[in-house]
Structure formats: structure tokens, C-alpha cells
Scaffold this active site. Structure first.
Site, PDB file in Angstrom:
ATOM      1  N   SER A 137       0.834  -1.197   0.000  1.00  0.00           N
ATOM      2  CA  SER A 137       0.000   0.000   0.000  1.00  0.00           C
ATOM      3  C   SER A 137       0.870   1.248   0.000  1.00  0.00           C
ATOM      4  O   SER A 137       1.950   1.275   0.585  1.00  0.00           O
ATOM      5  CB  SER A 137      -0.888  -0.001   1.256  1.00  0.00           C
ATOM      6  N   TYR A 160      -3.425   5.558  -4.082  1.00  0.00           N
ATOM      7  CA  TYR A 160      -4.700   6.253  -3.906  1.00  0.00           C
ATOM      8  C   TYR A 160      -4.789   7.421  -4.893  1.00  0.00           C
ATOM      9  O   TYR A 160      -3.819   7.783  -5.550  1.00  0.00           O
ATOM     10  CB  TYR A 160      -4.833   6.777  -2.469  1.00  0.00           C
ATOM     11  N   THR A 186      -6.502   2.569  -6.534  1.00  0.00           N
ATOM     12  CA  THR A 186      -7.718   2.390  -5.734  1.00  0.00           C
ATOM     13  C   THR A 186      -8.677   3.538  -6.017  1.00  0.00           C
ATOM     14  O   THR A 186      -8.350   4.700  -5.773  1.00  0.00           O
ATOM     15  CB  THR A 186      -7.375   2.340  -4.233  1.00  0.00           C
ATOM     16  N   LYS A 278      -8.655  -0.702  -9.138  1.00  0.00           N
ATOM     17  CA  LYS A 278      -9.112  -1.469  -7.968  1.00  0.00           C
ATOM     18  C   LYS A 278     -10.358  -0.811  -7.373  1.00  0.00           C
ATOM     19  O   LYS A 278     -10.297   0.318  -6.893  1.00  0.00           O
ATOM     20  CB  LYS A 278      -7.999  -1.534  -6.921  1.00  0.00           C
ATOM     21  N   HIS A 302     -13.631  -2.608  -1.394  1.00  0.00           N
ATOM     22  CA  HIS A 302     -12.766  -2.108  -0.316  1.00  0.00           C
ATOM     23  C   HIS A 302     -13.054  -2.833   0.995  1.00  0.00           C
ATOM     24  O   HIS A 302     -13.082  -2.232   2.077  1.00  0.00           O
ATOM     25  CB  HIS A 302     -12.939  -0.600  -0.143  1.00  0.00           C
TER      26      HIS A 302
END
Length: 430
Positions: A137, A160, A186, A278, A302
Site C-alpha cells: 500500500s 490512492y 484504488t 481497484k 474495499h
């Protein structure tokens, strides 16, 4: 604010090796765990309540969280007999074009060091041990370089939707230098989900040292000693100089709700390598993502932590496979607790499966040993499920899968009640 790390308590405690003493009961429980539900209980007994609930929770009333698991109960496996197979089966496949020994992997998840001091390094070592993909991440508490030294296998970097394009370019450059083969954007985190367990627990990083949090810390000595005897963690992929508590406001200010398809095109141009979007739950979004240039569709909600009553990912998977055709790679995560769940996802259109909570339960229960055990459990269960179903390889399972899995109407008998674990209901209560 004065806290133990600012006072340098960790520098003293690291020379007093009491970790093994405090962790002895946790290790004993971990050895007895036989499934992911057991690992969850091990994690609950070792981790601070605030930390465990952050890991375990979903959004709002947690309806999507329950449905994500229940959806697998409604799928029956109509098996073939006399298939001439014997264990162990060949579970190898490709993810992002890279060879792996397992068709499942640990999803990139934020802040692993809050669960156990080993953090992301434990998950990376487990991925290396099992020969599968590792996902990091962008809000990890371990740096890209360190992860690259721990596993030489395929790696995906999760990103992100940041506002600051210079930050994005900097992080992507570090990921490429660190040997990451793929990027996952994401797209379901443009607002922060309403996780009410966190609100009730007054969740914060680091703890606020309130009376309730300190009482809970005393109740969980293994987690507390880990926390107090190691360096304060930072979000190491972004800025190692900024502590996690200070960075929280920065993260909130950097998330870009207005991020759109044109921004996604720009991002793909910066990365120029295998890429996943994602957070796909709709066939029309999947088609547009392919047209935009993403090579992989990552079907995800998520972990049911964002939009309450979003659909179970396994339910929307077949329609997304139909929309994008047979040649576009699909990853699925959400609700997976068993090897049979992984088997069903592969049969219904996924090329590989991401797991989040299962390996984080292992991490919170016992670091590297716990994550490896989580993968061991799922590997054995998947091998058994494929063998009994009559499919000897992942490719065969994907080709024949739609004819082997059938949906039935749900029944109250499918879902264990709150006392089922005490009655020995298969050991699978979550």
C-alpha cells in the site's frame, strides 16, 4: 503532545527482551488454529481492541461485510467424480503476467505495523515463502526499498487518488526503482467510509492514551510491549520524516474526490506498465477502464469498508467477466475466508484472488509465522476443494468453472448464529 515514543521509552525497552515472554500465550494459540476463523480469534485475543476492530470492521451497519461472506454460502459446488487426481495439485498461475505458485495473494493494506511490529515485512516474507504476489500500500509503514530486499517475486504497488501530481510521480518512480511490476489504482476511496467501531473506540494513530485505551493496553500486553519497544511508525512510502499521526491530516487533505477518467489516463501514461483499477463493481465501468488502458480489472468493494450495501463482489464477478471478455485479467477480493471461496471465485471468472482480513488476522496473531499460517490454511483448503471438484489445475478450473458452480436460494441453515462456534459449527464462524 508528550507520549512514550517522544520520551524515548522504546530505546530503553528494546534492550529488555520481554517480547517472547508476553507472546508465549499468543504463539500457543496460533499453533492450535485450524482455519481463518481461529486466526481471527487469535488476533482478537492479542491485539488492542481499537486495532482489532479497525481490522475487523465494515462500514455503517456492516451489512455488506456480512453479505460478502454469506454470498459464498449460496454457491454450490457440483463436483465431478473419478477425475484421476491426487494431491498436491498444481496451483500455479500468472498474475500481472508474472509466474506465481498460488492463485491468491495478500491485498495491499495500510499501516501493517499497527497490527504487529513486523508489519509489511511479515507479509512480504510470507509471499516469498509461498511464491506468490506481494501487494504494498502507498500508506504502508515499511518502505519500498526494504520490501524489495525481502522478496524477489512479483509485486504490485497500490496507489490512492492523490491531488498532488508531483507526489504521485515521486511515489511511482520509487516503486519502479524498487522492482514493482504493476500498479493498482484504488478508486473506491474518494470519501472515507463510516466505520462506527472506530468512532466508538476513539481510534487514532498512535493511541490517545485515554483511560479506556490504557486499560485495554494493559489487557493486551503482547501488543502493547511490541508497540512500546519499537520505533514509532511512519507512512514510509510517502514521507519517512512525518509520523503517522501527523500524516493523517495530510492524507485527508490529499485524497482527490474529483479524480476522474482523464486523471486516470494521465496516471497510466506516467506508469506505462501493467496496471489495475481497484474497486470495480459494474460491467460498464469495467468496459470503460479497459478502453482507458487499464490491463487488469480488480473487482473490489474495499473490504465492505466504504459504501454500505455495495454488492458482494462474488455476485458481480460473472457479469464483469462477460463484459470484458475472456482475455482481460480479473482479480477479485472481498469476503474470502476459505479455500472453497477462492475456488468459487476462480471458477466464476477471476484469474486470481486477493485476501485482506485473513492474512491480517494472521499478522495480528503472530507476525510472519501467522501470515504464513494463513496462506498455509488457504492453500490446503484450495487444493482439497479443487481435487474434490475434479479440476487438477487453475486453468482447468477457470475453463470448466461456470458449469461446476450453481447458485441456490439462501437458507437460515447456511449462516451460523452467534452461538454456533460453541456448538462446533464447522469452526468457520466469523
Amino acid at each position: 503532545v508528550i507520549n512514550p515514543h517522544k520520551l524515548g521509552v522504546h530505546k530503553l525497552l528494546k534492550h529488555i527482551p520481554l517480547n517472547a515472554l508476553f507472546d508465549a500465550p499468543s504463539k500457543a494459540r496460533l499453533r492450535k488454529a485450524v482455519n481463518i476463523a481461529d486466526l481471527r480469534l487469535c488476533a482478537k485475543q492479542r491485539a488492542h481492541k481499537m486495532v482489532f476492530d479497525y481490522l475487523d470492521a465494515g462500514a455503517d451497519d456492516e451489512i455488506s461485510l456480512r453479505r460478502g461472506k454469506d454470498a459464498y454460502s449460496e454457491l454450490e459446488m457440483h463436483f465431478h467424480i473419478l477425475s484421476g487426481l491426487k494431491p498436491p495439485l498444481d496451483l500455479s498461475t500468472k498474475i500481472f503476467g508474472q509466474d506465481v505458485k498460488l492463485p491468491f495473494f495478500g491485498c495491499p493494506t495500510a499501516g501493517n505495523r499497527m497490527f504487529h511490529w513486523e508489519g509489511e515485512t511479515a507479509a512480504a516474507k510470507a509471499a516469498q515463502h509461498h511464491g506468490t504476489l506481494y501487494g504494498l500500500s502507498s500508506l504502508a509503514t515499511t518502505g519500498i526499498t526494504e520490501i524489495g530486499q525481502l522478496t524477489d517475486g512479483p509485486k504490485v504497488f497500490q496507489l490512492y487518488v492523490w491531488k498532488d501530481r508531483e507526489l504521485v510521480k515521486d511515489v511511482l518512480a520509487k516503486a519502479k526503482e524498487g522492482g514493482f511490476h504493476a500498479m493498482a489504482l484504488t478508486v473506491d476511496f474518494t470519501w472515507y467510509g463510516n466505520r462506527e467501531r472506530d468512532i466508538r473506540n476513539d481510534f487514532s494513530i498512535p493511541p490517545k492514551y485515554s483511560v479506556n485505551q490504557m486499560i485495554e493496553a494493559i489487557r493486551k500486553p503482547a501488543w502493547t510491549y511490541d508497540f512500546l519497544s519499537h520505533e514509532a511508525y511512519t507512512y514510509a512510502c510517502i514521507n519517512t520524516e512525518v509520523p503517522a499521526d501527523s500524516l493523517a491530516a495530510f492524507v485527508n487533505s490529499q485524497i482527490a474526490p474529483e479524480f476522474d477518467w482523464r486523471d486516470a489516463e494521465w496516471l497510466l501514461g506516467e506508469w506505462n506498465a501493467p496496471s489495475a483499477v481497484k474497486g470495480v463493481c459494474r460491467p460498464d465501468d469495467a468496459i470503460r477502464a479497459v478502453e482507458t488502458g487499464f490491463t487488469t480489472m480488480w473487482v473490489s468493494n474495499h473490504g465492505a469498508r466504504q459504501l454500505e450495501t455495495s454488492p458482494a463482489t462474488i455476485d458481480v464477478l460473472p457479469s464483469i467477466r462477460e463484459a470484458v471478455g475472456p482475455d482481460v485479467e480479473i482479480i477479485l477480493d472481498g469476503g474470502v475466508q476459505r479455500g472453497t471461496d477462492i475456488c468459487k471465485a476462480l471458477a466464476l471468472g477471476a484469474d486470481s484472488v486477493g485476501v485482506g482480513k485473513p492474512y491480517l488476522y494472521g499478522l495480528a496473531a503472530g507476525g510472519t509465522e501467522g501470515v504464513i499460517k494463513a496462506y498455509d490454511i488457504l492453500k490446503v483448503e484450495l487444493d482439497r476443494a479443487m481435487g474434490l471438484l475434479g479440476t487438477g489445475t487453475v486453468d482447468e478450473l477457470k475453463k470448466r468453472g461456470p458449469g461446476l458452480i450453481k447458485k441456490r436460494n439462501g437458507s437460515a441453515r447456511d449462516y451460523p448464529d452467534r452461538y454456533a462456534y460453541e456448538r462446533g459449527y464447522g469452526g468457520g464462524v466469523i
